[in-house]
Design an enzyme around this catalytic site. Sequence first.
Site, mmCIF file in Angstrom:
data_model
loop_
_atom_site.group_PDB
_atom_site.id
_atom_site.type_symbol
_atom_site.label_atom_id
_atom_site.label_comp_id
_atom_site.label_asym_id
_atom_site.label_seq_id
_atom_site.Cartn_x
_atom_site.Cartn_y
_atom_site.Cartn_z
ATOM 1 N N GLY A 11 0.812 -1.204 0.000
ATOM 2 C CA GLY A 11 0.000 0.000 0.000
ATOM 3 C C GLY A 11 0.849 1.259 0.000
ATOM 4 O O GLY A 11 2.080 1.213 0.168
ATOM 5 N N SER A 13 2.864 4.339 1.014
ATOM 6 C CA SER A 13 3.745 4.619 2.153
ATOM 7 C C SER A 13 4.205 3.368 2.893
ATOM 8 O O SER A 13 4.666 3.449 4.026
ATOM 9 C CB SER A 13 3.092 5.612 3.130
ATOM 10 O OG SER A 13 2.823 6.829 2.468
ATOM 11 N N GLY A 15 6.712 1.499 1.802
ATOM 12 C CA GLY A 15 8.156 1.381 1.640
ATOM 13 C C GLY A 15 8.597 0.648 0.392
ATOM 14 O O GLY A 15 9.779 0.358 0.235
ATOM 15 N N ASP A 37 3.550 4.713 -9.545
ATOM 16 C CA ASP A 37 3.643 6.169 -9.433
ATOM 17 C C ASP A 37 4.213 6.775 -10.711
ATOM 18 O O ASP A 37 3.853 7.903 -11.081
ATOM 19 C CB ASP A 37 4.491 6.583 -8.230
ATOM 20 C CG ASP A 37 3.772 6.383 -6.906
ATOM 21 O OD1 ASP A 37 2.533 6.238 -6.913
ATOM 22 O OD2 ASP A 37 4.453 6.373 -5.863
#
Length: 171
Positions: A11, A13, A15, A37
Site C-alpha cells: 500500500g 507509504s 516502503g 507512481d
Amino acid sequence: MAVDVIVLNGGSSSGTTSIGRHLQDQLVRPWLLLGVDDLIDVAPSSVISYGPEGEVVLGEQWRALEAAWSHGVAAMARAGAGVIIDDVFLDGALSQQRTSDHLEGLDVLWVGVRCAPEVAAARERARGDRPVGMAARQADAVHRGVVYDVEVDSASASAEECARRIAGRVT
C-alpha cells in the site's frame, strides 16, 4: 531462483520504492525500478483522482493505459532487463492476475510488502505528498487474496533489511 521480474506489492507509504532502490544496490546485475507512481505521473489527470478519504478513483480509460504500460514493462524484461515493479494492487488478487497475465513466460518473484496501517499513516503524514487516509485504506486491502513467494514487513525492518531478504531469493 532465476528471476526476470520482481513485483513489490504494498500500500501507499509501505516502503516499496525504498525497498526497490535498495534492491537495485544489492543485486548483481542492473535492474530497472518502475512503479505505478511513474505511470500516474505520465497519465492524464482525467484517468485517476483521489476521494476525500484517500480512496483512489480510476477513470474510464485507466485500465487501457495500465495494460499498455504493463505490456511495455514486460517487453523490457523480455528484452533482458531485470525489472522491479513497484505496485499497489488496489484490487488484490484480481490485480495480481492482471499483472501475471502481462508477465506470462517470465520468471516472477512476487513480494508482499506489509506495513501496519498506523505506521503507513504516520509515514503518509510525514511525507505530505499523498491524500490523507490513502495509506491506512490500502495497508491490508492490497494483499487480499494475493499469493506471494516472500513477504517482508517494513514496519519492523528497514528498507535495506527487507531488500536483503528479497535479494536472497534472486539468482
